[in-house]
Motif scaffolding. Sequence first.
Motif, mmCIF file in Angstrom:
data_model
loop_
_atom_site.group_PDB
_atom_site.id
_atom_site.type_symbol
_atom_site.label_atom_id
_atom_site.label_comp_id
_atom_site.label_asym_id
_atom_site.label_seq_id
_atom_site.Cartn_x
_atom_site.Cartn_y
_atom_site.Cartn_z
ATOM 1 N N SER A 135 41.697 24.965 31.463
ATOM 2 C CA SER A 135 40.753 25.994 30.997
ATOM 3 C C SER A 135 40.323 26.963 32.096
ATOM 4 O O SER A 135 39.799 28.034 31.808
ATOM 5 N N GLU A 137 37.949 26.208 34.067
ATOM 6 C CA GLU A 137 36.513 25.990 34.249
ATOM 7 C C GLU A 137 36.239 25.146 35.487
ATOM 8 O O GLU A 137 36.891 24.138 35.727
ATOM 9 N N THR A 139 33.287 22.953 37.272
ATOM 10 C CA THR A 139 32.024 22.264 37.048
ATOM 11 C C THR A 139 31.438 21.876 38.393
ATOM 12 O O THR A 139 32.098 21.231 39.207
ATOM 13 N N THR A 160 28.416 25.817 35.750
ATOM 14 C CA THR A 160 29.826 26.060 35.491
ATOM 15 C C THR A 160 30.205 27.494 35.829
ATOM 16 O O THR A 160 29.377 28.400 35.801
ATOM 17 N N ARG A 162 33.894 29.962 35.137
ATOM 18 C CA ARG A 162 35.218 29.953 34.529
ATOM 19 C C ARG A 162 36.077 31.045 35.158
ATOM 20 O O ARG A 162 35.694 32.224 35.180
#
Length: 397
Positions: A135, A137, A139, A160, A162
């Motif tokens: 994705s 992303e 974290t 987060t 992205r």
Amino acid sequence: MRHPTTPRTAAGLSALLALSLTLTACGEQDGGSRGQRPAAKAPAATVPDPLVASYDGGLLVLRGDTLKVAADLPLPGFLRVNPAGDGRHVLVSEADGFRALDAAAPALTGIRFPAADPGHVVHHAGRTALFADGSGEVTLFDPAALRDVPAGEKKPPTDTYRAARPHHGVAVTLPGGELVSTLGTEEERTGIELLDKDRAVIARSDKCPGVHGEATARGGAVVVGCEDGALVVRDGRITKVDSPTPYGRIGNQAGSEHSAVVLGDYKQDPDAELERPEKVSLIDTATGRLTLVDLGTSYTFRSLGRGPHGEALVLGTDGALHIIDPGTGKITRRVPVLDPWSEPLDWQRPRPSLFVRDHTAYITDPAGKRLHTVDLESAERGTPVRLPHIPNELTGA
């Protein structure tokens, strides 16, 4: 590096454990005299300075003082393990996320960080960054919060970010809250960007084909590898360090807070199915100089480490631990540890792995199902310890 897995969650194991504990508690209460409280059970002893080794089908938690097995935790699938950053937990990569293993307990916990195709785990500047390749992303969380996750919660507080497109990437946090994150797509990876704490772009470079891996050095510099050198992030700027050969791929690095020089691998054949390199790179983040060191033997991506004084360590396929002065590039010592070995074609297959903590180098021996130690001050070898399974990856809490 992508890895198909078919893991089983710990829900069933956790339920059985909870039921077992409940039945045990009821038995103690029913067996006691009416009106008399049952004797309190002594708290379970924690595992001192635990190590964690993955194997095909589970995880071994080893005591740091004796290297004896403290727990054998079945878990199907190909497993990757990384320190969470709090000195106690290890993050286990599964098919759909990262799970926290309390290595001191020792037990798998219910703490999970969902991630599509989980990739790199990087702890720096008090924060841990998890990159989801599927994705894009990232974290971010404080690993100290892993110890205080309330009952019923599945993870500590997180932030987060992205990336623009999913890719096999990596991210690193900086002391001021800035973030270094890779750029790329599923087809190609091209560079990095430096973001401020509000995630506005401070600097950006797309001059890093095949960007991969990271390491931090003394003074706060961050190094990421390219197929033609490396990028160095320092004092809000991104600088390119070129390879001395037309193709010179640096994809795995090891840094030290005691040295401005980052150790990296070095591959020169872009057409090789599996290149077995015999040179390593030393990237000086203060001067921008890249030096190559010829080991006279090959090594793998699990062969790099750093010693307690910043010395560069490489575990060779000749079975020796090569100790390099990062300032001069001189090999100062070779310590025989294993029989000669060969790197397997499949990157997921077990091969000797190097993990360094304090003044000790820990080296797995899959062929002999053993774990070896080397005192980095005296170069003395400890007595090898036999393991119940063939070890693959190795890390520590």
